[in-house]
Design a protein around this motif. Sequence first.
Motif, short mmCIF file in Angstrom:
data_model
loop_
_atom_site.label_atom_id
_atom_site.label_comp_id
_atom_site.label_asym_id
_atom_site.label_seq_id
_atom_site.Cartn_x
_atom_site.Cartn_y
_atom_site.Cartn_z
N UNK A 66 8.59 -1.85 -10.53
CA UNK A 66 7.57 -2.61 -11.23
C UNK A 66 6.93 -1.69 -12.26
N UNK A 67 7.79 -0.95 -12.95
CA UNK A 67 7.33 0.15 -13.82
C UNK A 67 6.50 -0.35 -15.01
N UNK A 68 6.72 -1.60 -15.41
CA UNK A 68 5.94 -2.15 -16.52
C UNK A 68 6.10 -1.32 -17.78
N UNK A 69 4.99 -0.81 -18.30
CA UNK A 69 5.04 -0.01 -19.53
C UNK A 69 5.32 1.46 -19.23
N UNK A 70 5.69 1.76 -17.99
CA UNK A 70 6.24 3.07 -17.65
C UNK A 70 5.26 4.20 -17.40
N UNK A 71 3.98 3.90 -17.23
CA UNK A 71 2.97 4.96 -17.14
C UNK A 71 3.23 5.93 -15.97
N UNK A 72 3.58 5.40 -14.80
CA UNK A 72 3.84 6.28 -13.65
C UNK A 72 5.14 7.06 -13.88
N UNK A 73 6.14 6.38 -14.43
CA UNK A 73 7.43 7.03 -14.66
C UNK A 73 7.28 8.22 -15.62
N UNK A 74 6.52 8.03 -16.71
CA UNK A 74 6.32 9.13 -17.67
C UNK A 74 5.53 10.27 -17.03
N UNK A 75 4.51 9.90 -16.23
CA UNK A 75 3.70 10.92 -15.56
C UNK A 75 4.58 11.76 -14.62
#
Length: 235
Positions: free
Chosen positions: A59-68
């Motif tokens: 549920x990455x959406x705009x990817x904020x956790x993934x980039x972090x």
Amino acid sequence: MVQLKGADRARYIQGVFARIAGRYDLMNRLMTAGQDRAWRRLVVEWAALPPGGRLLDLGTGTGEIAFEALRRTSNATVVGADFTLEMMRLAQAKGLTRTAPVWVAADALRLPFPDDTFDTVTSGFLMRNLADVQAGFAEQQRVVRPGGRVVCLDTSPLPDGPLRPLIAFHLHRVIPWLGRLVTGQADAYAYLPASTAAFLTPAELQAIMEATGLRQVRYRRYMFGTVAVHVGVKA
Ligand SMILES: C[S@@+](CC[C@H](N)C(=O)[O-])C[C@H]1O[C@@H](n2cnc3c(N)ncnc32)[C@H](O)[C@@H]1O
């Protein structure tokens, strides 16, 4: 809308996020006075991804956790997965100027990955959208290796206490009003308080994570108890 089940629920949720995608990050900053960044940092901290490890952000959406996660871990492989392409296209656009995760279109209830693929699975504000929360955690646990972690950030129903009327006003009046002003989509931001009220308390969520077999489950609450981060370890 929170009563919808199965494919109807999935279609409704995809519609909501497709409509607000363009202003999603801005609304998060405004609704939480910028606190959401600290919660996502804790998610990545609790994910404890080793150097060179593999993380799935669901549920990455705009990817904020993934980039972090990518920022914080050297040589990591980070996969962001979501079933709303409009959200992930914005994540993809952010990645044009920096090292980026791999983006995958996927349903959180039917993940296209083999068992034991990742060191950790994270999710931010995903679980309360799922038609079956326990099946969602079971699927996350399936794709994590033994000893790996499952970390979940989500909203929680309003706790009792003297601040309850004030928080309820923020959630049920201010947020839909702000949502209409910023995105033109008041109904999408009425879904947030409705789905929060209908969701599990942090203790109930912990019990569900444990029922799927996760061990050492613990959580930390934020924002007057309206947000919680949970972590559990696959046996
Ligand atoms: C509130 S947004 C959260 C985005 C991001 N994780 C964050 O922390 O800001 C919820 C995301 O979950 C996605 N989602 C909801 N149900 C899903 C499902 N069954 N499978 C995959 N993604 C789902 C939505 O498309 C949306 O992008």
